[in-house]
Scaffold this motif. Structure first.
Motif, PDB file in Angstrom:
ATOM      1  N   MET A 124      -2.411   3.882 -17.057  1.00 44.28           N
ATOM      2  CA  MET A 124      -3.749   4.102 -16.504  1.00 44.28           C
ATOM      3  C   MET A 124      -3.933   5.555 -16.087  1.00 44.28           C
ATOM      4  SD  MET A 124      -4.499   0.846 -14.030  1.00 44.28           S
ATOM      5  CE  MET A 124      -4.865  -0.772 -14.733  1.00 44.28           C
ATOM      6  N   THR A 125      -5.087   6.109 -16.419  1.00 45.45           N
ATOM      7  CA  THR A 125      -5.439   7.452 -15.963  1.00 45.45           C
ATOM      8  C   THR A 125      -6.116   7.349 -14.592  1.00 45.45           C
ATOM      9  OG1 THR A 125      -7.661   7.396 -16.937  1.00 45.45           O
ATOM     10  CG2 THR A 125      -5.835   8.127 -18.356  1.00 45.45           C
ATOM     11  N   LEU A 126      -6.298   8.488 -13.936  1.00 45.03           N
ATOM     12  CA  LEU A 126      -6.998   8.505 -12.652  1.00 45.03           C
ATOM     13  C   LEU A 126      -8.437   8.007 -12.814  1.00 45.03           C
ATOM     14  CD1 LEU A 126      -5.757  11.872 -11.104  1.00 45.03           C
ATOM     15  CD2 LEU A 126      -5.126   9.552 -10.405  1.00 45.03           C
ATOM     16  N   THR A 127      -9.029   8.324 -13.959  1.00 40.22           N
ATOM     17  CA  THR A 127     -10.388   7.843 -14.234  1.00 40.22           C
ATOM     18  C   THR A 127     -10.401   6.325 -14.342  1.00 40.22           C
ATOM     19  OG1 THR A 127     -10.965   9.883 -15.395  1.00 40.22           O
ATOM     20  CG2 THR A 127     -12.343   7.961 -15.819  1.00 40.22           C
ATOM     21  N   ASP A 128      -9.418   5.776 -15.053  1.00 38.61           N
ATOM     22  CA  ASP A 128      -9.309   4.318 -15.164  1.00 38.61           C
ATOM     23  C   ASP A 128      -9.197   3.690 -13.778  1.00 38.61           C
ATOM     24  OD1 ASP A 128      -9.284   4.293 -17.981  1.00 38.61           O
ATOM     25  OD2 ASP A 128      -7.107   4.540 -18.048  1.00 38.61           O
ATOM     26  N   VAL A 129      -8.321   4.255 -12.969  1.00 40.50           N
ATOM     27  CA  VAL A 129      -8.058   3.716 -11.636  1.00 40.50           C
ATOM     28  C   VAL A 129      -9.318   3.719 -10.776  1.00 40.50           C
ATOM     29  CG1 VAL A 129      -6.854   4.183  -9.462  1.00 40.50           C
ATOM     30  CG2 VAL A 129      -5.582   4.222 -11.608  1.00 40.50           C
ATOM     31  N   THR A 130     -10.023   4.850 -10.758  1.00 45.53           N
ATOM     32  CA  THR A 130     -11.240   4.954  -9.953  1.00 45.53           C
ATOM     33  C   THR A 130     -12.318   4.000 -10.450  1.00 45.53           C
ATOM     34  OG1 THR A 130     -10.753   7.285  -9.513  1.00 45.53           O
ATOM     35  CG2 THR A 130     -12.995   6.541  -9.074  1.00 45.53           C
ATOM     36  N   ASN A 131     -12.489   3.926 -11.755  1.00 50.42           N
ATOM     37  CA  ASN A 131     -13.495   3.026 -12.330  1.00 50.42           C
ATOM     38  C   ASN A 131     -13.183   1.567 -12.018  1.00 50.42           C
ATOM     39  OD1 ASN A 131     -14.927   5.155 -13.395  1.00 50.42           O
ATOM     40  ND2 ASN A 131     -14.028   4.988 -15.442  1.00 50.42           N
ATOM     41  N   ILE A 132     -11.906   1.226 -12.033  1.00 46.36           N
ATOM     42  CA  ILE A 132     -11.513  -0.149 -11.722  1.00 46.36           C
ATOM     43  C   ILE A 132     -11.746  -0.452 -10.248  1.00 46.36           C
ATOM     44  CG2 ILE A 132      -9.527  -1.704 -11.494  1.00 46.36           C
ATOM     45  CD1 ILE A 132      -8.432  -0.425 -14.085  1.00 46.36           C
ATOM     46  N   LEU A 133     -11.290   0.452  -9.376  1.00 46.99           N
ATOM     47  CA  LEU A 133     -11.424   0.206  -7.938  1.00 46.99           C
ATOM     48  C   LEU A 133     -12.877   0.046  -7.528  1.00 46.99           C
ATOM     49  CD1 LEU A 133     -10.088   0.010  -5.131  1.00 46.99           C
ATOM     50  CD2 LEU A 133     -10.404   2.483  -4.925  1.00 46.99           C
ATOM     51  N   LEU A 134     -13.744   0.921  -8.025  1.00 46.02           N
ATOM     52  CA  LEU A 134     -15.144   0.916  -7.594  1.00 46.02           C
ATOM     53  C   LEU A 134     -16.061   0.207  -8.593  1.00 46.02           C
ATOM     54  CD1 LEU A 134     -15.384   4.547  -6.161  1.00 46.02           C
ATOM     55  CD2 LEU A 134     -14.889   2.413  -4.955  1.00 46.02           C
ATOM     56  N   GLY A 135     -15.480  -0.465  -9.569  1.00 49.66           N
ATOM     57  CA  GLY A 135     -16.269  -1.161 -10.569  1.00 49.66           C
ATOM     58  C   GLY A 135     -16.600  -2.584 -10.167  1.00 49.66           C
ATOM     59  N   ASN A 136     -16.925  -3.411 -11.151  1.00 54.49           N
ATOM     60  CA  ASN A 136     -17.247  -4.810 -10.898  1.00 54.49           C
ATOM     61  C   ASN A 136     -16.025  -5.552 -10.368  1.00 54.49           C
ATOM     62  OD1 ASN A 136     -19.876  -4.442 -11.854  1.00 54.49           O
ATOM     63  ND2 ASN A 136     -19.259  -4.870 -13.963  1.00 54.49           N
ATOM     64  N   GLN A 137     -16.246  -6.745  -9.846  1.00 52.06           N
ATOM     65  CA  GLN A 137     -15.159  -7.488  -9.221  1.00 52.06           C
ATOM     66  C   GLN A 137     -14.099  -7.966 -10.208  1.00 52.06           C
ATOM     67  OE1 GLN A 137     -17.000 -10.511  -6.708  1.00 52.06           O
ATOM     68  NE2 GLN A 137     -17.022  -9.071  -5.002  1.00 52.06           N
ATOM     69  N   ASP A 138     -14.407  -7.892 -11.493  1.00 50.03           N
ATOM     70  CA  ASP A 138     -13.402  -8.244 -12.504  1.00 50.03           C
ATOM     71  C   ASP A 138     -13.044  -7.032 -13.367  1.00 50.03           C
ATOM     72  OD1 ASP A 138     -15.747  -7.973 -13.937  1.00 50.03           O
ATOM     73  OD2 ASP A 138     -15.369  -9.708 -15.238  1.00 50.03           O
ATOM     74  N   ALA A 139     -13.253  -5.830 -12.820  1.00 49.56           N
ATOM     75  CA  ALA A 139     -13.038  -4.607 -13.607  1.00 49.56           C
ATOM     76  C   ALA A 139     -11.602  -4.492 -14.098  1.00 49.56           C
ATOM     77  CB  ALA A 139     -13.420  -3.372 -12.784  1.00 49.56           C
ATOM     78  N   LEU A 227      -0.854   0.583   2.493  1.00 54.22           N
ATOM     79  CA  LEU A 227      -1.525   1.303   1.414  1.00 54.22           C
ATOM     80  C   LEU A 227      -2.655   0.468   0.819  1.00 54.22           C
ATOM     81  CD1 LEU A 227      -1.702   3.788  -0.365  1.00 54.22           C
ATOM     82  CD2 LEU A 227       0.053   2.792  -1.854  1.00 54.22           C
ATOM     83  N   LEU A 228      -2.400  -0.817   0.599  1.00 53.83           N
ATOM     84  CA  LEU A 228      -3.449  -1.690   0.064  1.00 53.83           C
ATOM     85  C   LEU A 228      -4.605  -1.806   1.051  1.00 53.83           C
ATOM     86  CD1 LEU A 228      -1.465  -4.632  -1.593  1.00 53.83           C
ATOM     87  CD2 LEU A 228      -2.446  -2.614  -2.673  1.00 53.83           C
ATOM     88  N   GLN A 229      -4.287  -1.889   2.323  1.00 48.63           N
ATOM     89  CA  GLN A 229      -5.333  -1.995   3.344  1.00 48.63           C
ATOM     90  C   GLN A 229      -6.199  -0.742   3.355  1.00 48.63           C
ATOM     91  OE1 GLN A 229      -2.946  -2.723   6.822  1.00 48.63           O
ATOM     92  NE2 GLN A 229      -2.232  -4.700   6.047  1.00 48.63           N
ATOM     93  N   LYS A 230      -5.565   0.394   3.207  1.00 48.70           N
ATOM     94  CA  LYS A 230      -6.302   1.658   3.218  1.00 48.70           C
ATOM     95  C   LYS A 230      -7.189   1.800   1.987  1.00 48.70           C
ATOM     96  CE  LYS A 230      -5.473   6.625   3.799  1.00 48.70           C
ATOM     97  NZ  LYS A 230      -4.449   7.667   3.994  1.00 48.70           N
ATOM     98  N   VAL A 231      -6.618   1.545   0.829  1.00 45.99           N
ATOM     99  CA  VAL A 231      -7.355   1.732  -0.419  1.00 45.99           C
ATOM    100  C   VAL A 231      -8.485   0.726  -0.550  1.00 45.99           C
ATOM    101  CG1 VAL A 231      -7.177   1.582  -2.937  1.00 45.99           C
ATOM    102  CG2 VAL A 231      -5.449   2.831  -1.640  1.00 45.99           C
ATOM    103  N   PHE A 232      -8.224  -0.530  -0.229  1.00 45.19           N
ATOM    104  CA  PHE A 232      -9.278  -1.526  -0.392  1.00 45.19           C
ATOM    105  C   PHE A 232     -10.249  -1.532   0.787  1.00 45.19           C
ATOM    106  CE2 PHE A 232      -6.492  -2.832  -3.764  1.00 45.19           C
ATOM    107  CZ  PHE A 232      -7.388  -3.231  -4.741  1.00 45.19           C
TER     108      PHE A 232
END
Length: 240
Positions: A124-139, A227-232
């Motif tokens: 995964m690229t950083l772009t993939d990661v950001t798009n997944i995190l802030l994307g749809n709930q099934d991104a 880390l999960l708590q912070k990111v999510f």
């Protein structure tokens, strides 16, 4: 002169203490503020490894498919008339054996999924990661569908075929289809079942991954590390 010499160590300790306090303050600000790009990258990948690993582990246990109504594999749609006919002429046990053996094959195959997902996560690229995190709930689930389906199919197919043979599914289904094909005036059905089970095993895996993804996005208790708590937590503030 002596007073100056006495003051020097004191000032050194004072300024050193200030530096230490400043570092603590900066760390606290960073922990309580928005996650860094590195935090997001590591946090999301950690979440996805947990979700895909849990899904693979659950489905690869005995009754992982057979005991789960959401992913349980039944007769193929075009062969459901086979099942209905077999049950109507007293061959219900044969139909039951087919269904059980199809699910056992999928359970065997699911154990092969984990390294494929780990590889996809690492790429995964950083772009993939950001798009997944802030994307749809099934991104994340959709990302895995795009990037792993072909690999999963190639990996699952021989395992499914071996398992179908091992538990007698090939024989059961062939017997069922053959018995059905002998019924007068019916449309003959294909006796090969391995492609169907392979696809259903993959579909079931993505059903479970989607469930785990939704859980970690919505359930605070599923965020089991700082880390999960912070990111999510950041996701909660910025989700669509």
């Amino acid at each position: 002169m002596k007073k100056i010499l006495i003051l020097i160590p004191f000032l050194f300790v004072l300024f050193s203490s200030c530096d230490t306090l400043n570092q603590v303050a900066q760390t606290t600000i960073q922990q309580n503020g928005n996650p860094t790009t590195l935090d997001i990258n590591n946090g999301l990948k950690q979440a996805l490894e947990l979700a895909t690993g849990k899904s693979s582990d659950q489905l690869s246990t005995v009754n992982g498919f057979f005991g789960n109504a959401a992913v349980k594999i039944l007769f193929p749609p075009e062969a459901q008339k086979v099942e209905k006919t077999l049950r109507s002429i007293g061959l219900g046990k044969l139909a039951d054996n087919v269904i059980l053996s199809l699910n056992r094959a999928a359970e065997d195959a699911a154990a092969q999924a984990k390294p494929i997902f780990v590889s996809a996560i690492k790429q995964m690229t950083l772009t993939d990661v950001t798009n997944i995190l802030l994307g749809n709930q099934d991104a994340a689930t959709q990302y895995f569908k795009r990037t792993t389906t072909l690999q999963l199919s190639a990996k699952f197919k021989p395992v499914v075929q071996t398992s179908l043979n091992k538990v007698g599914a090939t024989k059961y289904y062939t017997d069922a289809a053959t018995a059905y094909n002998k019924v007068p005036f019916v449309t003959k059905v294909n006796t090969d079942i391995s492609d169907y089970v392979t696809q259903k095993a993959i579909d079931g895996l993505f059903v479970e991954i989607a469930k785990e993804e939704l859980n970690i996005r919505q359930n605070l208790g599923a965020r089991t590390t700082p880390l999960l708590q912070k990111v999510f937590g950041y996701y909660d503030k910025n989700k669509k």
